[in-house]
Scaffold this motif. Structure first.
Motif, PDB file in Angstrom:
ATOM      1  N   UNK A 155       0.828  -1.209   0.000  1.00  0.00           N
ATOM      2  CA  UNK A 155       0.000   0.000   0.000  1.00  0.00           C
ATOM      3  C   UNK A 155       0.859   1.254   0.000  1.00  0.00           C
ATOM      4  N   UNK A 215       0.874   4.176  -2.885  1.00  0.00           N
ATOM      5  CA  UNK A 215       0.563   5.579  -2.579  1.00  0.00           C
ATOM      6  C   UNK A 215       1.698   6.491  -3.010  1.00  0.00           C
ATOM      7  N   UNK A 233      -7.144   6.542  -6.621  1.00  0.00           N
ATOM      8  CA  UNK A 233      -6.313   5.701  -5.765  1.00  0.00           C
ATOM      9  C   UNK A 233      -7.169   5.007  -4.710  1.00  0.00           C
ATOM     10  N   UNK A 234      -8.203   5.677  -4.275  1.00  0.00           N
ATOM     11  CA  UNK A 234      -9.107   5.058  -3.310  1.00  0.00           C
ATOM     12  C   UNK A 234      -9.714   3.793  -3.912  1.00  0.00           C
ATOM     13  N   UNK A 272      -7.028   1.090  -4.102  1.00  0.00           N
ATOM     14  CA  UNK A 272      -6.702   0.451  -2.827  1.00  0.00           C
ATOM     15  C   UNK A 272      -7.865  -0.389  -2.318  1.00  0.00           C
TER      16      UNK A 272
END
Lengths: 420, 356, 293
Positions: free
Chosen positions: B285, B289, B341-342, B345
């Motif tokens: 993760x 990011x 990106x949310x 993920x």
């Protein structure tokens, strides 16, 4: 907290000594020269002289690294934390004036008599800023190179035509003695691109925006003249005359001196270093004329008053004080820039009549054209920079200019015409 | 059963609140402000009043269209071909800049493909943004396995009992100690197209057969060069995280494995890797990011060029917001990045969820 | 038989060291380049970059760049500022982030999952994109000082510290490592009536050496090496400037590369020192942290 006291005790003591002299009103001054010893020393000298010469005002300086100076000012303006006197880059001034960061400088026109035009920043019919110097760009060459290649030495009265210039590059390339014929300084990203290269566009008959209205770039940047310029510009790289955007920054600094490049398009600030490095026969030639005259960019750092200053008259008093010829000359000798007046130039080592750099004073006087005087310049300059980089890297000239025009026009529209 | 012992609303909030409040004040509130900005025409430097513009900023970034170009024909109706036999099409600018098609005004060609004798051209209102988007995804796709895997290998290599191992551990960590801005400056020398160190070393290794490459100056090598450098720089960062993970695995487990006669691979597969589960999720993760936030390398090394081959989303957000004083446009890019990106993920979260 | 195996072991050991050394070379060269270059005059520094001379202290070697660098910028002040800001932030960060992580992993409370999700989502927000809103915000914040309430946080240490204390990465780091700690120990302590804070302090923290060191290392790198944009916009006086802003002093029109290298070498010393310290204290003590009993 202990750490803080210990560290800054010394600092505090020195400020107190300075402040104890009298009940002067303190005026803050922001300057872009942090890290430049000579520049700081001269500026501090002027400030000390000023503070001692009268009893109303006391100027204190805060210096910032040049590369981030504008960001610091914009941030401070947003946070409502501007000082009284601001140092501002000439072409940026209209943006700050329009945004309300700056107010007109209450200085008498008499004080500005005899100054190079480009050292006076005017916006909306009023004087907002004044510079102690100007900068100029010229084509660096060695006299020996010109002789060897059988090239005429261009002069201010009769610069090279576009064809002569290209023939010179061709001759330099054919000689096989240089890595590249011409160093344009592609390694210097940022303001260098519009400052140094938009005069070529102007010489072709185009411009970054239409200066008669400042409302659009359509037809000015991407008209026939603009496209002719862009195709010429691209040919410099496709023909292998110039190193491209990936130029090693170190080569930019020393390539001409080391003989890697036959010609270099560089500013007067690098002239002293070139002479000091032993290039005795260096000559500083005017820009080639592509049909609409030989021209170079103008306007450098200047002083103005911020809108949060409660004593603009004090600021003006300081600026007027700093404009004395002896200070202009001192700055020029110290950091190599062109003094704003003929009288000051006469007092300098290099710009005096017959001095090695005297030609620059004439270049500034005769050929300098300020960059578009509009608040929109800041954005247009960025767009122009990217367009030049893309075209140098092989992008289609017409499409790229179209895209640049679209972006500039959209920006002007989004800003409701920038007050023009 | 455990719930009874661990349930405590008061203590839970008390422990989490100080940290959460700071995060809320200094990250979440400003982010909501940025979101609001993306719905306005706010400029960074301007005396004009702020106006609400709805989703205009989003549509200016995301608008796409497909144009069909028919081949140019001569008077006899024959398709015009150029010297190479390629079909000639009218230029896209004859459409996007004509008054007849105001809906395409301001759009530019992103890419095209052949469809029969016609050409299909995808035009975008912001081609640079589209390129930034694809470059960022490419960057993330390569950097995650390179950095994560490389860091794990390093951590395993360094996690042995050998004399002097501390010195090696420190050396591997060195590139992380130097700021990425500085590293990027140094690598500009290494990647230099003419007499750069990399070209010289490659020429030496191949006895002079290697042709010098202008690594950062060519659009097909620039992004790859930046990926390689970024992986190299941050690998030590993630090595430290892996190392901490390795140390939570009890030595007794290894002893047990040794007694059982497990091979090296078996020990890794059945002892080390399961023990690194939580660390692996963390590393995955975090790298993802960080990959989406890539900025400094681009800013120092290429400025997004050549020909937008290294544009990235955060670079564009900064370039728009600060460079072009379009703070609402810059904020819009950030919000799009955030949402994207949310979603990624969330997918990663589903994929790595414990299978029970 | 024994002889052969000893020989084998020797060979394998040699191979191990060879691998380690080879990898070390790959990671060492920019640092060596930086340090070596800091002793060279600019001309030589630049011409050396095309060959392996770039890594060798040969030619005209002197301390001139260091003298010049100290004349150009108040390096000691910048380093003190950065070290102070970094140390304060790291200490507070470790405390607040580990407390929060503790409550997320070991406690059950209403809102726990929502809060954790929100925190993790903030991992995605690049700082550059919230800098301006945050600037506007901190410029209006109050502060209770010696002279009563002052408004605005600009030109202080606190503006460089407080917004950076809590970050999602550090919380996440602690959460992931706390998950690997043996829950039985905590439940046992709970049965014996220990308070949550006692459990945090006496059981969890002592078992968290490696993760504490990791969090401290990563956070300090971020604070020391990457603090550029933020101090640039919130600190206008030289007295509070950190090292990365100070780097700008060396980027004049003609970049003084030798001085840049000298400056970089100087400012790297505290970070490397801190890493060595942390490594000695925590990472090398592998054997002593038999966590999972």
């Amino acid at each position: 907290m202990k750490l803080k006291t210990a560290t800054f005790g010394v600092l505090a003591a020195s400020t107190m000594l300075a402040g104890a002299a009298s009940a002067q009103t303190t005026l803050g001054l922001w300057y872009h020269g942090a890290g430049n010893e000579v520049e700081s020393r001269i500026l501090n000298g002027i400030i000390d002289d000023f503070n001692a010469a009268q009893s109303d005002w006391s100027v204190t300086v805060e210096s910032f690294p040049q590369e981030s100076y504008n960001d610091s000012v914009v941030a401070a303006a947003l946070a409502g934390n501007l000082p009284c006197i601001l140092d501002v880059d000439g072409p940026v001034m209209p943006n700050w004036a329009w945004a309300g960061y700056m107010v007109p400088l209450p200085i008498s026109e008499d004080a500005l008599a005899g100054h190079l035009d480009a050292t006076i920043g005017r916006w909306d019919g009023q004087v907002y800023s004044v510079g102690l110097w100007d900068a100029a760009v010229s084509l660096y060459a060695r006299q020996s190179t010109l002789d060897e290649l059988g090239l005429r030495t261009p002069t201010l009265a009769s610069p090279w035509s576009g064809e002569e210039f290209m023939a010179a590059l061709g001759a330099a390339k054919a000689s096989g003695k240089y890595d590249y014929a011409l160093d344009l300084g592609m390694a210097w990203t940022g303001e260098w691109y519009p400052y140094a290269f938009s005069p070529f566009l102007q010489s072709f008959g185009g411009d970054i925006v239409d200066r008669s209205t400042y409302k659009s770039a359509e037809g000015t940047l991407n008209g026939d003249a603009g496209i002719a310029f862009a195709e010429w510009w691209q040919s410099l790289f496709t023909e292998g005359y110039s190193p491209g955007t990936s130029q090693d920054p170190a080569d930019r600094d020393s390539g001409f001196i080391n003989g890697k490049y036959a010609f270099a398009w560089n500013g007067n600030w690098a002239a002293a270093a070139t002479l000091d490095a032993g290039v005795d026969d260096v000559v500083f030639l005017p820009a080639p004329d592509f049909g609409n005259g030989s021209t170079i960019g103008a306007a450098s750092w200047q002083f103005g008053v911020s809108s949060s200053c409660s004593h603009p008259e004090g600021a003006a008093a300081f600026v007027e004080f700093a404009l004395q010829d002896k200070y202009l000359a001192e700055f020029s000798d110290g950091i190599g820039l062109i003094p704003s007046t003929k009288e000051a130039a006469a007092m300098t080592e290099r710009y005096a009549e017959g001095g090695p750099l005297a030609v620059y004073f004439d270049l500034s006087k005769e050929q300098a054209l300020v960059r578009p005087v509009t608040p929109g310049y800041v954005v247009a300059a960025k767009v122009f920079e990217k367009a030049l980089a893309d075209i140098a890297n092989g992008a289609d000239p017409a499409d790229t200019l179209d895209a640049a025009v679209d972006e500039i026009d959209r920006d002007i529209e989004n800003n409701q015409g920038y007050g023009h | 059963m455990a719930g009874k012992l661990t349930r405590s609303n008061r203590a839970g909030w008390l422990f989490a609140l100080p940290g959460f409040s700071l995060l809320f004040l200094f990250i979440i509130i400003p982010f909501f402000f940025a979101f609001w900005l993306s719905l306005t025409n706010q400029r960074l430097v301007s005396p004009n009043p702020t106006e609400f513009v709805g989703l205009k900023n989003y549509s200016e970034l995301l608008r796409l269209s497909v144009l069909t170009l028919e081949p140019e024909r001569d008077d006899a109706g024959q398709i015009v071909r150029d010297a190479n036999g390629e079909i000639r099409y009218p230029r896209v600018r004859t459409i996007t800049r004509s008054g007849d098609f105001p809906e395409y005004r301001g759009m530019r060609e992103w890419f095209r493909w052949q469809s029969g004798e016609n050409a299909k051209v995808v035009v975008a209102s912001n081609v640079v943004f589209m390129k930034a988007l694809t470059n960022t995804l490419t960057f993330a796709l390569f950097i995650v396995p390179l950095q994560g895997g490389g860091a794990l290998l390093l951590a395993l290599l360094i996690n042995q009992k050998l004399r002097g191992i501390n010195a090696f551990r420190t050396i591997y960590f060195m590139p992380v100690v130097i700021s990425i801005v500085v590293i990027s400056l140094l690598w500009r020398f290494i990647y230099d197209g003419e007499d750069g160190l990399l070209n010289n070393i490659l020429a030496w290794l191949t006895f002079g057969f290697f042709e010098p490459v202008d690594w950062l100056g060519k659009s097909d090598t620039a992004l790859g060069s930046i990926i390689a450098m970024s992986a190299w720089q941050a690998v030590g960062f993630h090595m430290v995280i892996w190392l901490a993970g390795l140390q939570t695995i009890s030595p007794t487990l290894y002893e047990a494995a040794a007694i059982e006669g497990a091979s090296k691979w078996q020990t890794f597969r059945y002892v080390t890797w399961p023990g690194l589960r939580n660390t692996a999720i963390l590393v995955l993760i975090v790298i993802t990011m960080q990959a989406f936030a890539i900025f400094a390398q681009i800013d120092v090394m290429t400025n997004g060029g050549p020909l937008d081959s290294t544009q990235t989303l955060v670079f564009q957000a900064v370039e728009r917001g600060y460079g072009r004083q379009d703070i609402s446009g810059g904020s819009t890019i950030s919000v799009i990045l955030f949402v994207m990106v949310l979603m990624i993920s969330a997918v990663q979260g589903i994929l790595t969820r414990e299978r029970t | 038989m024994a002889l052969v195996s000893a020989e084998n072991r020797g060979l394998r050991l040699a191979a191990r060291y060879a691998t380690l050394t080879l990898v070390a070379l790959v990671f060492m060269f920019p640092l060596v380049f930086m340090v070596v270059s800091s002793f060279k005059p600019d001309q030589q520094l630049l011409s050396d970059t095309s060959s392996l001379r770039a890594f060798l202290p040969v030619g005209d070697i002197s301390l001139d760049n260091y003298y010049a660098a100290f004349r150009r910028a108040p390096i000691g002040l910048f380093m003190l500022n950065s070290v102070f800001v970094t140390v304060t932030t790291v200490l507070l960060s470790i405390l607040l982030c580990s407390l929060a992580a503790f409550s997320f992993v070991f406690l059950e409370w209403t809102g726990r999952n929502v809060l954790l999700t929100i925190i993790l989502a903030t991992l995605i927000i690049p700082f550059e994109t919230i800098a301006v809103p945050l600037l506007l915000f901190v410029s209006k914040l109050p502060w209770l000082g010696m002279e009563g309430i002052a408004w605005g946080w600009l030109n202080t240490y606190r503006v460089q510290i407080i917004p950076w204390i809590v970050d999602a990465l550090t919380v996440f780091l602690f959460v992931q490592f706390f998950k690997d700690l043996p829950r039985e120990l905590i439940e046992a302590a709970r049965v014996e009536g220990a308070s949550w804070f006692m459990i945090y302090r006496k059981i969890v923290m002592p078992l968290s050496g490696p993760v504490l060191a990791t969090a401290a290392i990563l956070k300090s790198l971020k604070m020391y090496n990457e603090q550029y944009l933020w101090p640039l916009i919130v600190v206008q006086d030289e007295a509070h400037r950190p090292v990365m802003v100070g780097l700008g002093y060396f980027f004049q029109l003609q970049i003084a590369w030798g001085e840049v290298m000298a400056y970089l070498t100087l400012i790297s010393v505290p970070v490397i020192g801190f890493y060595l310290l942390m490594q000695r204290a925590f990472i090398s003590s592998i054997a002593s942290t038999g966590v999972k009993g």
